[in-house]
Design a protein around this motif. Structure first.
Motif, PDB file in Angstrom:
ATOM      1  N   VAL A  97      94.535 -33.266  77.963  1.00  0.00           N
ATOM      2  CA  VAL A  97      95.069 -32.203  77.472  1.00  0.00           C
ATOM      3  C   VAL A  97      94.306 -31.133  77.943  1.00  0.00           C
ATOM      4  N   ARG A  98      95.330 -29.867  78.373  1.00  0.00           N
ATOM      5  CA  ARG A  98      94.784 -28.832  79.011  1.00  0.00           C
ATOM      6  C   ARG A  98      94.178 -27.766  77.742  1.00  0.00           C
ATOM      7  N   ILE A  99      93.298 -27.151  77.774  1.00  0.00           N
ATOM      8  CA  ILE A  99      92.876 -25.977  76.760  1.00  0.00           C
ATOM      9  C   ILE A  99      92.076 -25.036  77.439  1.00  0.00           C
ATOM     10  N   SER A 151      95.716 -26.388  84.777  1.00  0.00           N
ATOM     11  CA  SER A 151      96.920 -25.876  83.685  1.00  0.00           C
ATOM     12  C   SER A 151      98.266 -26.755  84.116  1.00  0.00           C
ATOM     13  N   GLU A 158     102.810 -32.784  80.346  1.00  0.00           N
ATOM     14  CA  GLU A 158     103.575 -32.252  79.002  1.00  0.00           C
ATOM     15  C   GLU A 158     105.174 -32.329  79.277  1.00  0.00           C
ATOM     16  N   ARG A 161     105.782 -36.080  78.737  1.00  0.00           N
ATOM     17  CA  ARG A 161     105.709 -36.249  77.423  1.00  0.00           C
ATOM     18  C   ARG A 161     106.686 -35.865  76.494  1.00  0.00           C
ATOM     19  N   GLY A 162     107.648 -34.848  77.063  1.00  0.00           N
ATOM     20  CA  GLY A 162     108.840 -34.252  76.216  1.00  0.00           C
ATOM     21  C   GLY A 162     108.500 -33.148  75.317  1.00  0.00           C
ATOM     22  N   VAL A 163     107.009 -32.354  75.391  1.00  0.00           N
ATOM     23  CA  VAL A 163     106.879 -31.218  74.721  1.00  0.00           C
ATOM     24  C   VAL A 163     107.766 -30.198  75.226  1.00  0.00           C
ATOM     25  N   PRO A 164     108.391 -29.689  74.088  1.00  0.00           N
ATOM     26  CA  PRO A 164     109.440 -28.475  74.313  1.00  0.00           C
ATOM     27  C   PRO A 164     108.795 -27.312  74.459  1.00  0.00           C
ATOM     28  N   SER A 165     109.776 -26.419  75.164  1.00  0.00           N
ATOM     29  CA  SER A 165     109.152 -25.009  75.462  1.00  0.00           C
ATOM     30  C   SER A 165     110.232 -23.957  74.931  1.00  0.00           C
ATOM     31  N   SER A 174     114.970 -33.619  75.423  1.00  0.00           N
ATOM     32  CA  SER A 174     113.647 -33.631  76.409  1.00  0.00           C
ATOM     33  C   SER A 174     113.675 -32.654  77.483  1.00  0.00           C
ATOM     34  N   PRO A 175     112.791 -31.851  77.550  1.00  0.00           N
ATOM     35  CA  PRO A 175     112.925 -30.848  78.807  1.00  0.00           C
ATOM     36  C   PRO A 175     112.859 -31.224  80.156  1.00  0.00           C
TER      37      PRO A 175
END
Lengths: 211, 318
Positions: A97-99, A151, A158, A161-165, A174-175
């Motif tokens: 996971v990017r941080i 990134s 992401e 994995r369906g992370v929304p924006s 799903s995006p």
């Protein structure tokens, strides 16, 4: 943090600030501050993997993950830009996971699996995003590039994995990859040379889409 | 950064005890705001209690038909949860309107509620700030105040709360669950969680020293169209000038909360009752008694227009 307060310097303010330093803090404030030991605390041991290799470090508690990578492990691919989470130059992947590595203490990463730009590919065998950044000229000075690429690895995962924006019309679905999605999701990585359009082309190429 | 000692806690009460026992000790979770402030010595904890192992990272249904969100659920995971996206869309929308992808991956639910203001004078240790140094004065009053509060402020502080997530939590009537060093738990309605600055702007929440947030619970879903409209100086990765969280029902009634205008998310039941009469009627009540500065008076008409945009969006997507 994003949109950091604008620097505020005025003669009036400086004078007021100087006067204010004479004000004694209230008892409530000193209770919150607490007593600080005269000597610096002992260094702390921490172990984590970087690019598949385990490292055992003994660090001042103040050491950020970014400084541990650069100053202690000499992995200088990860860059220090603002050191406040605003520019994204320090972006690494922790457990995939990017941080922002500048806003994370190294001692908090016991047992973690860190991937830096050095772990993505080698000069002989570039990661597809590294190759695409070269192909599309996705940089000028190159300082932000390791963070941009780490990134981008995170962004593509992401989306998968369906992370929304923020730019999705319907938050429930799903995006899908698009230029506007990419620009929104990469907004934590600043490029002061302004190579954004080529960065977007490079990432789109790897995603198999048109930028 | 000032030196500090560090420990990793393994259960919530032990964590609360570790912080309560040591003046100047602080919890650390994602650390994205705390470390930022420690680097410039606005925050100077003597001891950090790392709470990442407390297993407070799950989202579970409650008996009341709502959701219990563990304090350590990341902003990304909360915004991504399918139940949140389906039943509490305004919460997902608010979260993804804030910060960057990297920050949302690290920032936690409890930490988001506890983040500090981005008032420039709070950050600048050369300036007086009653929040950073009680009794020193407020350089923002009479200073550059474009980003700052228009309502609920005091003559000691005109800071705003920076969170988008908290505005949605306020709209949804969330409850903050805590535990203290004696193992006592309590549930604080989100309306009472954040304080107005008054004479003590350095005391920002209802939490007692050492009290640990364990979860934030949402009541059962209320239906309606869920909207989060955020107005900011650039399209992404910036704090709100004004934001509107709204849930609008098919009959035109609903709920409204504002972000970017006050020391806490701003909501008022009497103003919400005006929703069927339009945005102007709502904001006239919601922002009655506003005391904007010369720099930020634009936020009053902006709030009305942003609400009007949210209501129009609710109609088109209904």
């Amino acid at each position: 943090m994003p949109n950091m307060p604008e620097p505020v310097v005025s003669r009036r303010g400086v004078l007021a600030g100087g006067a204010a330093t004479a004000v004694v803090a209230t008892s409530h404030a000193s209770a919150r501050t607490g007593d600080r030991p005269a000597a610096d605390p002992a260094p702390v041991k921490v172990s984590f993997k970087v690019n598949g290799e385990r490292h055992d470090l003994t660090l001042d508690t103040r050491t950020t993950l970014l400084d541990a990578l650069r100053e202690h492990l000499h992995l200088t691919g990860t860059k220090k830009g603002c050191d406040h989470g605003q520019c994204g130059a320090c972006t690494v992947l922790v457990d995939g996971v990017r941080i922002n590595s500048c806003l994370s203490l190294a001692v908090m990463h016991e047992g973690d699996d860190v991937t830096t730009i050095e772990g993505l590919g080698t000069p002989e065998k570039l990661h597809p995003l590294q190759a695409a950044f070269v192909k599309h000229d996705g940089y000028q000075c190159g300082y932000c590039t390791p963070g941009q690429i780490c990134s981008a690895v995170g962004v593509l995962d992401e989306i998968k994995r369906g992370v929304p924006s923020h730019v999705q019309a319907d938050i429930a679905v799903s995006p899908a990859f698009s230029n506007i999605e990419l620009r929104e999701r990469m907004s934590g990585n600043i490029c002061r040379c302004g190579a954004y359009s080529n960065i977007a082309e490079a990432i789109a190429d790897v995603a198999g889409e048109k930028a | 950064m000032k030196a500090f000692t560090y420990e990793r806690a393994h259960d919530p009460v032990a964590a609360a005890r570790a912080v309560a026992a040591r003046p100047g000790a602080r919890f650390i979770a994602g650390g994205t705001n705390l470390l930022d402030l420690m680097k410039i010595e606005v925050e100077t904890p003597v001891h950090l209690v790392d709470v990442q192992d407390l297993k407070l990272d799950r989202i579970e249904p409650t008996d009341a038909g709502g959701l219990r969100i563990g304090a350590l659920v990341t902003n990304t995971d909360l915004a991504t949860d399918s139940r949140v996206r389906r039943d509490y869309g305004v919460l997902s929308r608010a979260i993804v309107a804030g910060a960057s992808g990297q920050l949302r991956n690290k920032a936690t639910t409890a930490g988001n509620l506890l983040q500090r203001t981005r008032c420039a004078y709070f950050y600048d240790t050369n300036m007086p700030c009653n929040k950073r140094k009680p009794g020193s004065g407020c350089a923002a009053i009479g200073g550059i105040s474009r980003q700052l509060a228009v309502i609920g402020s005091s003559d000691k502080c005109i800071a705003t709360h920076p969170s988008d997530m908290a505005v949605a939590m306020r709209l949804l009537d969330a409850t903050v669950e805590t535990v203290n060093s004696a193992g006592e738990t309590r549930a604080i309605p989100i309306a009472d969680f954040h304080r107005l600055p008054g004479d003590t702007p350095h005391i920002e929440t209802a939490l007692a020293p050492g009290e640990l947030i364990t979860a934030v619970t949402l009541p059962k879903p209320i239906g309606g169209r869920h909207i989060y409209e955020k107005v900011r100086d650039r399209a992404s990765y910036a704090f709100a000038l004004v934001s509107v969280a709204a849930v609008i029902q098919p009959d035109g009634t609903g709920r409204v909360a504002l972000g970017g205008v006050a020391h806490k998310p701003w909501r008022d039941a009497a103003a919400e009752a005006e929703l069927p009469r339009g945005a102007r009627a709502v904001t006239a009540k919601l922002l009655a008694g506003a005391k904007p500065t010369h720099d930020n008076a634009f936020k009053l008409p902006l709030a009305e227009r942003t609400l009007a945009a949210a209501m129009a969006e609710a109609r088109t997507t209904a």
